[in-house]
Design a protein around this motif. Structure first.
Motif, PDB file in Angstrom:
ATOM      1  N   SER A   2      32.135  28.934 -52.186  1.00  0.00           N
ATOM      2  CA  SER A   2      31.571  29.300 -50.882  1.00  0.00           C
ATOM      3  C   SER A   2      31.648  28.112 -49.926  1.00  0.00           C
ATOM      4  O   SER A   2      31.891  26.967 -50.333  1.00  0.00           O
ATOM      5  CB  SER A   2      30.117  29.733 -51.055  1.00  0.00           C
ATOM      6  OG  SER A   2      29.315  28.603 -51.373  1.00  0.00           O
ATOM      7  N   ARG A   4      29.096  26.780 -48.512  1.00  0.00           N
ATOM      8  CA  ARG A   4      28.027  25.866 -48.918  1.00  0.00           C
ATOM      9  C   ARG A   4      28.519  24.955 -50.053  1.00  0.00           C
ATOM     10  O   ARG A   4      28.254  23.753 -50.067  1.00  0.00           O
ATOM     11  CB  ARG A   4      26.791  26.642 -49.359  1.00  0.00           C
ATOM     12  CG  ARG A   4      25.627  25.723 -49.740  1.00  0.00           C
ATOM     13  CD  ARG A   4      24.383  26.480 -50.120  1.00  0.00           C
ATOM     14  NE  ARG A   4      23.920  27.410 -49.117  1.00  0.00           N
ATOM     15  CZ  ARG A   4      23.181  27.090 -48.049  1.00  0.00           C
ATOM     16  NH1 ARG A   4      22.826  25.830 -47.877  1.00  0.00           N
ATOM     17  NH2 ARG A   4      22.798  27.992 -47.185  1.00  0.00           N
ATOM     18  N   ASP A   5      29.246  25.526 -51.008  1.00  0.00           N
ATOM     19  CA  ASP A   5      29.795  24.728 -52.121  1.00  0.00           C
ATOM     20  C   ASP A   5      30.780  23.684 -51.606  1.00  0.00           C
ATOM     21  O   ASP A   5      30.764  22.528 -52.036  1.00  0.00           O
ATOM     22  CB  ASP A   5      30.474  25.630 -53.152  1.00  0.00           C
ATOM     23  CG  ASP A   5      29.503  26.524 -53.892  1.00  0.00           C
ATOM     24  OD1 ASP A   5      28.307  26.179 -53.957  1.00  0.00           O
ATOM     25  OD2 ASP A   5      29.956  27.566 -54.406  1.00  0.00           O
ATOM     26  N   ALA A   7      30.815  22.436 -48.582  1.00  0.00           N
ATOM     27  CA  ALA A   7      30.053  21.450 -47.817  1.00  0.00           C
ATOM     28  C   ALA A   7      29.392  20.437 -48.749  1.00  0.00           C
ATOM     29  O   ALA A   7      29.413  19.226 -48.500  1.00  0.00           O
ATOM     30  CB  ALA A   7      29.003  22.154 -46.956  1.00  0.00           C
ATOM     31  N   THR A   8      28.808  20.929 -49.841  1.00  0.00           N
ATOM     32  CA  THR A   8      28.193  20.030 -50.820  1.00  0.00           C
ATOM     33  C   THR A   8      29.252  19.123 -51.435  1.00  0.00           C
ATOM     34  O   THR A   8      29.052  17.908 -51.555  1.00  0.00           O
ATOM     35  CB  THR A   8      27.475  20.842 -51.918  1.00  0.00           C
ATOM     36  OG1 THR A   8      26.474  21.641 -51.303  1.00  0.00           O
ATOM     37  CG2 THR A   8      26.857  19.921 -52.963  1.00  0.00           C
TER      38      THR A   8
END
Length: 170
Positions: A2, A4-5, A7-8
């Motif tokens: 994703s 978010r993944d 971005a992390t």
């Protein structure tokens, strides 16, 4: 994966990159200082980098700067160029920068600053001694990069010890 993944992942990779870069710069300085000392003491210029099992992965060699030709007396140099290379003197009475760079490059490495064609000492010029090496080259040996990757994947290289994250000592 994703957004978010991703971005992390990019945030973590950025932190790791910065830690690795800082450690690389500090270790590079230690190696340079060590090579300078080894050269002064033992005449050593290069060292082989190996994995813990002795597998060679790179050769690290001091890069020796060349002596630099500089103008010690602007007027004397200008007078000499005007007499010997009048087409290279601009009307504002200065040596053309492009010609000066090329001329100095041809003089580099000579003990005395002399005209390469006549052997005459050129007034107004001096040679500064070469500075201490400020850098070194690192050339992986054939297969060295692959050996590092293999050692990392098999755990032979412990990145936690190598990088000393979080201010831990090695």
């Amino acid at each position: 994966m994703s957004l978010r993944d991703h971005a992390t992942r990019v945030a973590v990779l950025r932190v790791l990159r910065d830690v690795v870069e800082a450690e690389y710069r500090a270790t590079r300085r230690e190696v340079l200082d060590g090579l300078r000392a080894a050269r002064a003491e033992l005449g050593l210029k290069s060292i082989r980098a190996t994995l813990p099992d002795g597998t060679p992965i790179a050769i690290i060699t001091l890069i020796d700067p060349q002596p630099t030709v500089v103008i010690a007396d602007e007027h004397a140099f200008l007078t000499w160029v005007a007499e010997n290379h009048p087409d290279e003197v601009e009307t504002l009475t200065q040596v053309r920068p492009h010609w000066q760079r090329e001329f100095f490059a041809r003089l580099a490495g000579l003990d005395a600053v002399t005209d390469p064609h006549t052997g005459e000492v050129i007034p107004g010029l001096a040679t500064l001694p070469a500075s201490e090496p400020r850098s070194f080259s690192l050339r992986p040996v054939p297969g060295g990069t692959e050996q590092v990757a293999r050692a990392w994947h098999t755990g032979e290289i412990d990145l936690r010890r190598l990088l000393a994250l979080g201010g831990e000592t090695r």
